[in-house]
Design a protein around this motif. Sequence first.
Motif, PDB file in Angstrom:
ATOM      1  N   THR A  31       0.842  -1.189   0.000  1.00 36.87           N
ATOM      2  CA  THR A  31       0.000   0.000   0.000  1.00 36.87           C
ATOM      3  C   THR A  31       0.878   1.240   0.000  1.00 36.87           C
ATOM      4  O   THR A  31       1.734   1.399   0.863  1.00 36.87           O
ATOM      5  N   GLY A  32       0.652   2.086  -0.991  1.00 38.23           N
ATOM      6  CA  GLY A  32       1.349   3.359  -1.074  1.00 38.23           C
ATOM      7  C   GLY A  32       0.382   4.462  -0.710  1.00 38.23           C
ATOM      8  O   GLY A  32      -0.836   4.302  -0.822  1.00 38.23           O
ATOM      9  N   GLN A  33       0.930   5.569  -0.244  1.00 34.24           N
ATOM     10  CA  GLN A  33       0.050   6.675   0.134  1.00 34.24           C
ATOM     11  C   GLN A  33       0.631   8.005  -0.312  1.00 34.24           C
ATOM     12  O   GLN A  33       1.825   8.120  -0.582  1.00 34.24           O
ATOM     13  N   ALA A  34      -0.243   8.991  -0.380  1.00 35.79           N
ATOM     14  CA  ALA A  34       0.154  10.345  -0.761  1.00 35.79           C
ATOM     15  C   ALA A  34      -0.733  11.319   0.002  1.00 35.79           C
ATOM     16  O   ALA A  34      -1.807  10.955   0.481  1.00 35.79           O
ATOM     17  N   GLY A  35      -0.252  12.539   0.107  1.00 33.14           N
ATOM     18  CA  GLY A  35      -1.028  13.570   0.794  1.00 33.14           C
ATOM     19  C   GLY A  35      -1.219  13.249   2.265  1.00 33.14           C
ATOM     20  O   GLY A  35      -2.280  13.511   2.820  1.00 33.14           O
ATOM     21  N   GLY A  36      -0.204  12.656   2.880  1.00 31.53           N
ATOM     22  CA  GLY A  36      -0.305  12.336   4.301  1.00 31.53           C
ATOM     23  C   GLY A  36      -1.365  11.282   4.592  1.00 31.53           C
ATOM     24  O   GLY A  36      -1.969  11.280   5.656  1.00 31.53           O
ATOM     25  N   GLY A  37      -1.579  10.387   3.637  1.00 21.87           N
ATOM     26  CA  GLY A  37      -2.550   9.315   3.848  1.00 21.87           C
ATOM     27  C   GLY A  37      -3.941   9.632   3.326  1.00 21.87           C
ATOM     28  O   GLY A  37      -4.854   8.820   3.472  1.00 21.87           O
ATOM     29  N   LEU A  38      -4.120  10.783   2.706  1.00 19.52           N
ATOM     30  CA  LEU A  38      -5.436  11.136   2.159  1.00 19.52           C
ATOM     31  C   LEU A  38      -5.814  10.230   0.987  1.00 19.52           C
ATOM     32  O   LEU A  38      -6.989   9.988   0.736  1.00 19.52           O
ATOM     33  N   VAL A  39      -4.798   9.744   0.266  1.00 16.35           N
ATOM     34  CA  VAL A  39      -5.020   8.820  -0.841  1.00 16.35           C
ATOM     35  C   VAL A  39      -4.133   7.600  -0.617  1.00 16.35           C
ATOM     36  O   VAL A  39      -2.944   7.746  -0.349  1.00 16.35           O
ATOM     37  N   VAL A  54      -9.780   7.054  -0.919  1.00 13.97           N
ATOM     38  CA  VAL A  54      -9.650   8.501  -1.036  1.00 13.97           C
ATOM     39  C   VAL A  54     -10.430   9.132   0.107  1.00 13.97           C
ATOM     40  O   VAL A  54     -11.617   8.837   0.299  1.00 13.97           O
ATOM     41  N   ASP A  55      -9.770  10.001   0.852  1.00 14.55           N
ATOM     42  CA  ASP A  55     -10.429  10.692   1.957  1.00 14.55           C
ATOM     43  C   ASP A  55     -11.521  11.590   1.390  1.00 14.55           C
ATOM     44  O   ASP A  55     -11.299  12.337   0.425  1.00 14.55           O
ATOM     45  N   LEU A  70      -2.471  13.066  -6.433  1.00 11.88           N
ATOM     46  CA  LEU A  70      -2.270  12.238  -5.245  1.00 11.88           C
ATOM     47  C   LEU A  70      -2.473  10.757  -5.553  1.00 11.88           C
ATOM     48  O   LEU A  70      -1.753   9.896  -5.028  1.00 11.88           O
ATOM     49  N   ILE A  71      -3.435  10.436  -6.412  1.00 13.79           N
ATOM     50  CA  ILE A  71      -3.651   9.038  -6.794  1.00 13.79           C
ATOM     51  C   ILE A  71      -2.422   8.507  -7.529  1.00 13.79           C
ATOM     52  O   ILE A  71      -1.938   7.407  -7.248  1.00 13.79           O
TER      53      ILE A  71
END
Length: 107
Positions: A31-39, A54-55, A70-71
């Motif tokens: 699992t990868g994340q971006a935006g501090g975990g928002l995506v 997606v938050d 972010l995705i």
Amino acid sequence: MKDLLGMMSKAKEMQAKFQALQEEIANIDATGQAGGGLVQVTLSGKFEMRALKVDPSLFKEDDVEILEDLILAAHNDAKAKVEAVMQEKTKELTAGLPIPPGMKLPF
């Protein structure tokens, strides 16, 4: 002739180990994340996208470009993690073999 048969036997053994490694890697999820975990994006060992989270705070008309970025970033983060696991497992399997640096396995 005996050495040739020994080499063939070792090659078949290595091939079986690589096949088992490929099956093991195919079952890995990263699992990868971006935006501090928002995506968050989850990929399989075959780089197939298994999940996307997606938050809800990102669902604003003005933020579509940000969400797309972010995705992509989360996908790339997950892909890098899968590649790192693949590299580590391949390195463990080939430990002690005289393989030139930079040579990618399995062939």
